[in-house]
Scaffold this motif. Structure first.
Motif, PDB file in Angstrom:
ATOM      1  N   LYS A  36       0.929  -1.253  -0.065  1.00 46.86           N
ATOM      2  CA  LYS A  36       0.091  -0.126  -0.043  1.00 46.86           C
ATOM      3  C   LYS A  36       0.983   1.244   0.010  1.00 46.86           C
ATOM      4  CE  LYS A  36      -3.851  -2.402   1.080  1.00 46.86           C
ATOM      5  NZ  LYS A  36      -5.080  -2.181  -0.068  1.00 46.86           N
ATOM      6  N   LYS A  37       1.780   1.399  -1.001  1.00 44.35           N
ATOM      7  CA  LYS A  37       2.801   2.404  -0.735  1.00 44.35           C
ATOM      8  C   LYS A  37       2.296   3.759  -0.916  1.00 44.35           C
ATOM      9  CE  LYS A  37       7.125   3.979  -3.173  1.00 44.35           C
ATOM     10  NZ  LYS A  37       7.906   3.583  -3.997  1.00 44.35           N
ATOM     11  N   GLU A  38       1.358   4.204  -1.793  1.00 44.10           N
ATOM     12  CA  GLU A  38       0.584   5.373  -2.189  1.00 44.10           C
ATOM     13  C   GLU A  38      -0.514   5.638  -1.117  1.00 44.10           C
ATOM     14  OE1 GLU A  38       1.689   7.420  -4.488  1.00 44.10           O
ATOM     15  OE2 GLU A  38       3.130   5.861  -5.394  1.00 44.10           O
ATOM     16  N   GLN A  39      -1.215   4.543  -0.877  1.00 43.17           N
ATOM     17  CA  GLN A  39      -2.275   4.869   0.127  1.00 43.17           C
ATOM     18  C   GLN A  39      -1.864   4.824   1.635  1.00 43.17           C
ATOM     19  OE1 GLN A  39      -2.202   2.165  -1.952  1.00 43.17           O
ATOM     20  NE2 GLN A  39      -4.063   1.359  -2.122  1.00 43.17           N
ATOM     21  N   LEU A  40      -0.542   4.166   2.015  1.00 41.79           N
ATOM     22  CA  LEU A  40      -0.274   4.091   3.583  1.00 41.79           C
ATOM     23  C   LEU A  40       1.152   4.449   3.699  1.00 41.79           C
ATOM     24  CD1 LEU A  40      -1.623   3.218   6.008  1.00 41.79           C
ATOM     25  CD2 LEU A  40      -1.127   0.878   5.708  1.00 41.79           C
TER      26      LEU A  40
END
Ligand SMILES: [Zn+2]
Length: 198
Positions: A36-40
């Motif tokens: 979840k690199k972008e979201q988290l």
């Protein structure tokens, strides 16, 4: 042999030091962050940077916040409160706030007296507490029900005795050897309502 690059391994090792996480949970958490690199992961990284830059210890009560005096000490509804709740740790203050104990003020001791561990009165904020005490009509010693917690409560009670301020402690519902931070909120607010004089 590490199974990932040093950037990932270091992240796992650091997360594994957090309370409640071990190496196994840390590895799962890191894998989740990577997925979840972008979201988290990016928002978490940015939030950590902002928190690192902003956190400070309240000069009045010892709470941790982004301003000093902290939001609790600066709250005008609490300025009239005659009740000061003394806790060992910031986690206990936050637990009492979650329990909604009302418009009270706090004092964080920063630990408990423990001669075996070399913790004496000067290692805690007891002097600051004695200086603040005359502003209040009641002081609640909400220390943990451990031997060290009770020793600390008696020490403070002795020091405050000449002031004539009402001194109470938490009562029912706090298990012996229990830590406030682990109590459910109903138990904690009940314990405060049923406090007893020391
Ligand atoms: Zn404060």
């Amino acid at each position: 042999m590490p199974t990932s690059g040093p950037e990932i391994e270091q992240l796992i090792q650091l997360l594994a030091r957090l309370p409640g996480l071990g190496p196994r949970s840390a590895r799962r958490a890191v894998l989740h962050l990577i997925k979840k690199k972008e979201q988290l992961m990016l928002p978490l990284s940015a939030a950590l940077d902002r928190a690192v830059a902003a956190v400070t210890v309240c000069e009045v009560c010892g709470n941790v916040d982004t301003v000093s005096p902290c939001h609790i000490c600066a709250d005008p509804r609490r300025a009239e409160s005659g009740m000061l709740i003394v806790v060992e740790d910031v986690a206990d203050l936050w637990a009492l706030e979650r329990a909604g104990v009302g418009a009270v003020r706090y004092h964080v001791l920063g630990g408990v007296l423990s001669p075996l561990d070399g913790v004496g009165p000067d290692d805690l904020t007891i002097d600051a507490l004695l200086r603040r005490a005359p502003e209040f009509t009641e002081i609640v010693l909400a220390v943990n029900a451990t031997v060290e917690g009770q020793t600390t409560a008696h020490f403070i009670t002795d020091r405050l005795a000449p002031s004539g301020i009402r001194i109470t402690r938490l009562a029912h519902g706090v298990p012996v050897g229990g830590e406030l931070d682990y109590l459910d909120e109903g138990t904690l607010s009940q314990a405060l309502r049923a406090r007893t004089a020391l």
